[in-house]
Design a protein around this motif. Structure first.
Motif, PDB file in Angstrom:
ATOM      1  N   ALA A 145      33.978  57.182 -11.045  1.00 43.37           N
ATOM      2  CA  ALA A 145      35.574  58.391 -10.528  1.00 43.37           C
ATOM      3  C   ALA A 145      35.615  56.876  -8.731  1.00 43.37           C
ATOM      4  CB  ALA A 145      35.409  59.786 -10.026  1.00 43.37           C
ATOM      5  N   GLN A 146      34.005  56.606  -8.549  1.00 40.52           N
ATOM      6  CA  GLN A 146      33.448  56.304  -7.152  1.00 40.52           C
ATOM      7  C   GLN A 146      33.790  54.582  -7.353  1.00 40.52           C
ATOM      8  OE1 GLN A 146      29.395  57.143  -7.550  1.00 40.52           O
ATOM      9  NE2 GLN A 146      29.808  57.240  -5.206  1.00 40.52           N
ATOM     10  N   VAL A 147      34.070  53.961  -8.943  1.00 42.02           N
ATOM     11  CA  VAL A 147      34.425  52.511  -8.752  1.00 42.02           C
ATOM     12  C   VAL A 147      36.338  52.733  -9.124  1.00 42.02           C
ATOM     13  CG1 VAL A 147      34.368  50.471 -10.649  1.00 42.02           C
ATOM     14  CG2 VAL A 147      32.438  52.110 -10.094  1.00 42.02           C
ATOM     15  N   LYS A 148      36.797  53.799  -9.491  1.00 38.75           N
ATOM     16  CA  LYS A 148      38.590  53.864  -9.192  1.00 38.75           C
ATOM     17  C   LYS A 148      38.231  53.735  -8.464  1.00 38.75           C
ATOM     18  CE  LYS A 148      42.030  56.497 -11.177  1.00 38.75           C
ATOM     19  NZ  LYS A 148      42.517  57.488 -12.132  1.00 38.75           N
ATOM     20  N   LEU A 150      37.577  52.498  -5.422  1.00 37.50           N
ATOM     21  CA  LEU A 150      36.934  51.192  -5.186  1.00 37.50           C
ATOM     22  C   LEU A 150      37.914  49.738  -5.092  1.00 37.50           C
ATOM     23  CD1 LEU A 150      33.057  50.967  -5.035  1.00 37.50           C
ATOM     24  CD2 LEU A 150      34.429  51.244  -2.964  1.00 37.50           C
ATOM     25  N   ARG A 151      38.715  50.739  -5.947  1.00 39.92           N
ATOM     26  CA  ARG A 151      39.843  49.245  -6.689  1.00 39.92           C
ATOM     27  C   ARG A 151      40.834  49.581  -5.737  1.00 39.92           C
ATOM     28  NH1 ARG A 151      38.135  50.425 -12.360  1.00 39.92           N
ATOM     29  NH2 ARG A 151      36.704  49.199 -13.177  1.00 39.92           N
ATOM     30  N   THR A 152      40.666  47.988  -5.245  1.00 47.48           N
ATOM     31  CA  THR A 152      42.490  47.792  -5.004  1.00 47.48           C
ATOM     32  C   THR A 152      43.788  48.224  -5.879  1.00 47.48           C
ATOM     33  OG1 THR A 152      43.058  45.548  -5.308  1.00 47.48           O
ATOM     34  CG2 THR A 152      41.691  46.688  -3.286  1.00 47.48           C
ATOM     35  N   ASP A 153      45.046  47.915  -5.662  1.00 46.64           N
ATOM     36  CA  ASP A 153      45.663  48.483  -6.529  1.00 46.64           C
ATOM     37  C   ASP A 153      46.101  47.073  -7.615  1.00 46.64           C
ATOM     38  OD1 ASP A 153      46.993  50.705  -5.344  1.00 46.64           O
ATOM     39  OD2 ASP A 153      48.628  49.475  -3.409  1.00 46.64           O
ATOM     40  N   ASP A 154      45.324  45.899  -7.403  1.00 44.23           N
ATOM     41  CA  ASP A 154      45.586  44.749  -8.214  1.00 44.23           C
ATOM     42  C   ASP A 154      44.876  44.693  -9.079  1.00 44.23           C
ATOM     43  OD1 ASP A 154      43.674  44.000  -6.267  1.00 44.23           O
ATOM     44  OD2 ASP A 154      45.043  42.360  -5.373  1.00 44.23           O
ATOM     45  N   GLY A 155      43.474  45.786  -9.142  1.00 46.32           N
ATOM     46  CA  GLY A 155      42.701  45.832  -9.599  1.00 46.32           C
ATOM     47  C   GLY A 155      40.917  45.516  -9.545  1.00 46.32           C
ATOM     48  N   LEU A 156      40.972  44.799  -8.164  1.00 43.88           N
ATOM     49  CA  LEU A 156      39.946  43.817  -7.613  1.00 43.88           C
ATOM     50  C   LEU A 156      38.852  45.412  -6.378  1.00 43.88           C
ATOM     51  CD1 LEU A 156      41.459  40.722  -6.315  1.00 43.88           C
ATOM     52  CD2 LEU A 156      40.202  41.480  -8.402  1.00 43.88           C
ATOM     53  N   ALA A 157      38.272  45.320  -5.891  1.00 36.31           N
ATOM     54  CA  ALA A 157      36.846  45.528  -5.524  1.00 36.31           C
ATOM     55  C   ALA A 157      36.634  45.168  -3.944  1.00 36.31           C
ATOM     56  CB  ALA A 157      35.976  46.315  -5.588  1.00 36.31           C
ATOM     57  N   LYS A 158      35.708  45.789  -2.858  1.00 41.37           N
ATOM     58  CA  LYS A 158      35.176  44.488  -2.102  1.00 41.37           C
ATOM     59  C   LYS A 158      33.969  45.136  -2.392  1.00 41.37           C
ATOM     60  CE  LYS A 158      38.057  45.230   1.869  1.00 41.37           C
ATOM     61  NZ  LYS A 158      37.882  44.949   3.514  1.00 41.37           N
ATOM     62  N   PRO A 159      33.071  44.619  -2.066  1.00 38.10           N
ATOM     63  CA  PRO A 159      31.559  45.099  -2.217  1.00 38.10           C
ATOM     64  C   PRO A 159      30.567  46.711  -2.357  1.00 38.10           C
ATOM     65  CG  PRO A 159      31.060  43.118  -1.705  1.00 38.10           C
ATOM     66  CD  PRO A 159      32.574  43.458  -1.110  1.00 38.10           C
ATOM     67  N   ALA A 160      30.071  47.073  -2.387  1.00 37.78           N
ATOM     68  CA  ALA A 160      29.562  48.187  -2.461  1.00 37.78           C
ATOM     69  C   ALA A 160      28.485  47.980  -1.618  1.00 37.78           C
ATOM     70  CB  ALA A 160      28.771  49.521  -3.704  1.00 37.78           C
ATOM     71  N   HIS A 161      28.086  49.294  -1.363  1.00 39.47           N
ATOM     72  CA  HIS A 161      27.279  48.943   0.449  1.00 39.47           C
ATOM     73  C   HIS A 161      25.753  50.104   0.288  1.00 39.47           C
ATOM     74  CE1 HIS A 161      28.337  45.462   2.373  1.00 39.47           C
ATOM     75  NE2 HIS A 161      29.240  45.697   2.025  1.00 39.47           N
ATOM     76  N   TRP A 162      24.705  50.059   0.431  1.00 36.56           N
ATOM     77  CA  TRP A 162      24.421  51.368   0.364  1.00 36.56           C
ATOM     78  C   TRP A 162      22.825  51.137   1.331  1.00 36.56           C
ATOM     79  CZ3 TRP A 162      25.017  56.495  -1.362  1.00 36.56           C
ATOM     80  CH2 TRP A 162      23.931  57.650  -0.816  1.00 36.56           C
ATOM     81  N   GLU A 163      22.459  51.954   2.460  1.00 44.69           N
ATOM     82  CA  GLU A 163      21.050  51.594   3.101  1.00 44.69           C
ATOM     83  C   GLU A 163      19.734  52.956   2.885  1.00 44.69           C
ATOM     84  OE1 GLU A 163      20.933  51.419   8.040  1.00 44.69           O
ATOM     85  OE2 GLU A 163      21.065  49.585   6.943  1.00 44.69           O
ATOM     86  N   TYR A 164      18.843  52.506   2.781  1.00 43.73           N
ATOM     87  CA  TYR A 164      17.658  53.755   2.595  1.00 43.73           C
ATOM     88  C   TYR A 164      16.981  53.720   3.214  1.00 43.73           C
ATOM     89  CZ  TYR A 164      16.157  51.195  -0.853  1.00 43.73           C
ATOM     90  OH  TYR A 164      15.826  49.318  -1.684  1.00 43.73           O
ATOM     91  N   VAL A 165      15.607  54.403   3.633  1.00 40.48           N
ATOM     92  CA  VAL A 165      14.705  54.014   4.188  1.00 40.48           C
ATOM     93  C   VAL A 165      13.560  54.440   3.564  1.00 40.48           C
ATOM     94  CG1 VAL A 165      12.722  54.554   6.161  1.00 40.48           C
ATOM     95  CG2 VAL A 165      15.180  54.951   6.396  1.00 40.48           C
ATOM     96  N   ALA A 192      37.937  44.807 -11.268  1.00 40.26           N
ATOM     97  CA  ALA A 192      36.385  44.542 -10.997  1.00 40.26           C
ATOM     98  C   ALA A 192      35.611  45.658 -11.366  1.00 40.26           C
ATOM     99  CB  ALA A 192      36.510  44.751  -9.416  1.00 40.26           C
ATOM    100  N   TYR A 193      34.397  45.513 -12.098  1.00 37.56           N
ATOM    101  CA  TYR A 193      33.541  45.969 -12.287  1.00 37.56           C
ATOM    102  C   TYR A 193      31.739  46.038 -11.316  1.00 37.56           C
ATOM    103  CZ  TYR A 193      37.460  46.077 -16.576  1.00 37.56           C
ATOM    104  OH  TYR A 193      38.101  46.178 -17.420  1.00 37.56           O
ATOM    105  N   PHE A 194      31.373  47.691 -11.566  1.00 32.83           N
ATOM    106  CA  PHE A 194      30.534  47.917 -11.010  1.00 32.83           C
ATOM    107  C   PHE A 194      29.644  48.753 -12.278  1.00 32.83           C
ATOM    108  CE2 PHE A 194      33.207  48.100  -7.674  1.00 32.83           C
ATOM    109  CZ  PHE A 194      32.160  47.436  -6.622  1.00 32.83           C
ATOM    110  N   PRO A 195      27.624  47.752 -12.016  1.00 36.03           N
ATOM    111  CA  PRO A 195      26.925  47.974 -13.408  1.00 36.03           C
ATOM    112  C   PRO A 195      26.696  49.659 -12.893  1.00 36.03           C
ATOM    113  CG  PRO A 195      25.472  46.667 -10.988  1.00 36.03           C
ATOM    114  CD  PRO A 195      27.899  47.059 -11.102  1.00 36.03           C
ATOM    115  N   GLY A 196      27.198  50.556 -14.380  1.00 31.42           N
ATOM    116  CA  GLY A 196      26.649  52.033 -14.947  1.00 31.42           C
ATOM    117  C   GLY A 196      25.734  52.242 -15.049  1.00 31.42           C
ATOM    118  N   PRO A 197      25.353  53.106 -16.170  1.00 24.97           N
ATOM    119  CA  PRO A 197      24.517  54.044 -16.749  1.00 24.97           C
ATOM    120  C   PRO A 197      24.779  53.094 -18.472  1.00 24.97           C
ATOM    121  CG  PRO A 197      25.772  55.803 -16.059  1.00 24.97           C
ATOM    122  CD  PRO A 197      26.411  54.451 -15.486  1.00 24.97           C
TER     123      PRO A 197
END
Length: 453
Positions: A145-148, A150-165, A192-197
């Motif tokens: 659902a998150q990947v969906k 993030l995708r634009t109408d043309d199926g592409l996506a910007k990078p995902a970011h995460w920050e932690y301590v 665009a595809y992101f790695p998952g389980p």
């Protein structure tokens, strides 16, 4: 190639064609060695099935055949004193299995890799290695659902970011992760595809394959680690662990792992850029659709190689990890393996909801009540799997609002035994390495210059 009818006469083929150059001869022997490796792995997988089915006749046949092929395989690899390099200045055949040239070393004996493969247990098929630093980097945290989203109408996506301590000794250090998606599909129509389980599970399978002397390669001097595999190998292993995926799904996941770009930054010190796997030698679609038995090869990240060289890994129960059904359960289990080294009934392990949320990146529902329920489910699964004997939940409130939760985890007897075995293995390995003068301190990012790109 019939599984039980590999032709050993092929071993002499390099001596028959006397007009070959030395380089051609080495390539021929290299290809033969890889085929023998594949054949041996297929036989081992067949043996697992025969043992599971309690088919003694078939088991005895396979044990004898494996011994025969193993001897042939060792003789062939012994004839490869130098690196395996694809032939130069020759037209590529249509059935070529390589996407790009890859300079892969012949097996090079090293104490570091021997120690990586040696375990303090009689059940080596049950165990693997957790790589604390590499495994701590959030890589598989986006849901479909998150990947969906993030995708634009043309199926592409910007990078995902995460920050932690996270803690480094007595210090708290801020880290950030940027995941640039894999763009797969025909040119002009990429998606665009992101790695998952699925990618997470396949990475564990590849690290398990790395322990097999026919499938894993490691070069200490070049800080390089490669693993061989076939789509059949992965498909069968996932099915055995109750995580079945089709060959098409596996191939797609491997492409995502190769094309995804991971940028991990330790604030104030350095940045590490890599793919989950790289320099992939693969077979074309026509071949894999015919059966998926041809061998692929991939290079694992430099951070994995550095951990092997510096003995920064830890023995754990691979079968239990693969039995767990949720990524959060697997993350907590890995956290316990790497952080709860002195597991004991009278010294339970405590962790807070906020800590898990920001370190794992796996609790991203908008409503924290749902996230807390997910934590409860994960801990319940770990108890059912024999990692925990019990756990306690203490809500921390401001007024009536729950602002955090403290989880107190009591280990099972089996987990305590496994951690003691891992401690002994780590101690024994460190002693051997020190006797050989091997430096064990893992360098910081800026000194390592670890970029894989």
């Amino acid at each position: 190639m019939n599984k039980d009818k590999f032709n050993p006469d092929l071993i002499s083929v390099a001596d028959i064609e006397n007009d070959r150059t030395a380089e051609d001869e080495q390539v021929s022997i290299s290809n033969l060695a890889i085929q023998l490796d594949w054949f041996l792995e297929e036989l081992k997988q067949e043996l697992k099935v025969a043992v599971t089915q309690k088919n003694k006749t078939r088991t005895d046949e396979l044990v004898a055949k494996i011994a025969e092929v193993q001897a042939e395989r060792d003789d062939v690899w012994a004839a490869l004193p130098t690196a395996i390099t694809p032939p130069k200045n020759k037209p590529k055949k249509k059935e070529s299995t390589t996407k790009k040239d890859l300079n892969v070393p012949a097996p090079i004996k090293s104490m570091q890799f021997d120690l990586f493969r040696q375990f303090t247990t009689n059940y080596e098929n049950d165990v693997s290695n957790s790589l604390e630093l590499w495994d701590s980097i959030p890589k598989y945290f986006l849901t479909p659902a998150q990947v969906k989203g993030l995708r634009t109408d043309d199926g592409l996506a910007k990078p995902a970011h995460w920050e932690y301590v996270d803690r480094d000794g007595n210090n708290e250090v801020t880290f950030s992760v940027k995941i640039s998606p894999a763009l797969l599909g025909e040119k002009g129509n990429e998606k665009a595809y992101f790695p998952g389980p699925t990618e997470e599970l396949i990475e564990e399978v590849l690290k398990k394959f790395l322990l097999d002397q026919q499938l894993g390669l490691h070069d200490v001097s070049k800080n390089g680690t490669w693993v061989r595999f076939s789509l059949n190998n992965i498909e069968r292993e996932l099915a055995l662990r109750g995580k079945s995926r089709s060959k098409g799904e596996i191939r797609h996941a491997l492409e995502v792992m190769e094309e995804t770009k991971l940028t991990w930054t330790r604030k104030g010190q350095g940045t590490y850029k890599t793919s989950i796997i790289s320099e992939v030698v693969k077979v074309d679609r026509e071949k894999y659709e015919k059966g998926g038995t041809d061998l692929w090869m991939a290079r694992l990240p430099t951070l994995v190689s550095e951990s092997i060289n510096k003995l920064k890994y830890r023995q754990f129960n691979y079968l239990r990890l693969m039995d767990l059904g949720d990524s959060l359960s697997r993350w907590i289990y890995k956290r316990l393996i790497n952080k709860y080294k002195q597991a004991a009934m009278d010294a339970p392990y405590s962790i807070h909801f906020k800590t898990v949320k920001q370190l794992s990146a796996l609790l991203q529902q908008k409503d924290d009540r749902g996230n807390r329920q997910k934590m409860l489910s994960a801990l319940s699964e770990l108890k059912a799997a024999g990692v925990l004997s019990e756990f306690k939940i203490e809500e921390i409130k401001t007024g009536r609002a729950v602002i955090d939760v403290k989880y107190t985890l009591t280990p099972s007897d089996q987990f305590i035994k496994e951690q003691k075995a891992a401690n002994k293995r780590q101690s024994d390995a460190s002693l051997k390495a020190q006797q050989e003068g091997i430096a064990l301190q893992l360098n910081t990012i800026e000194k390592l210059n670890l970029d894989d790109e």
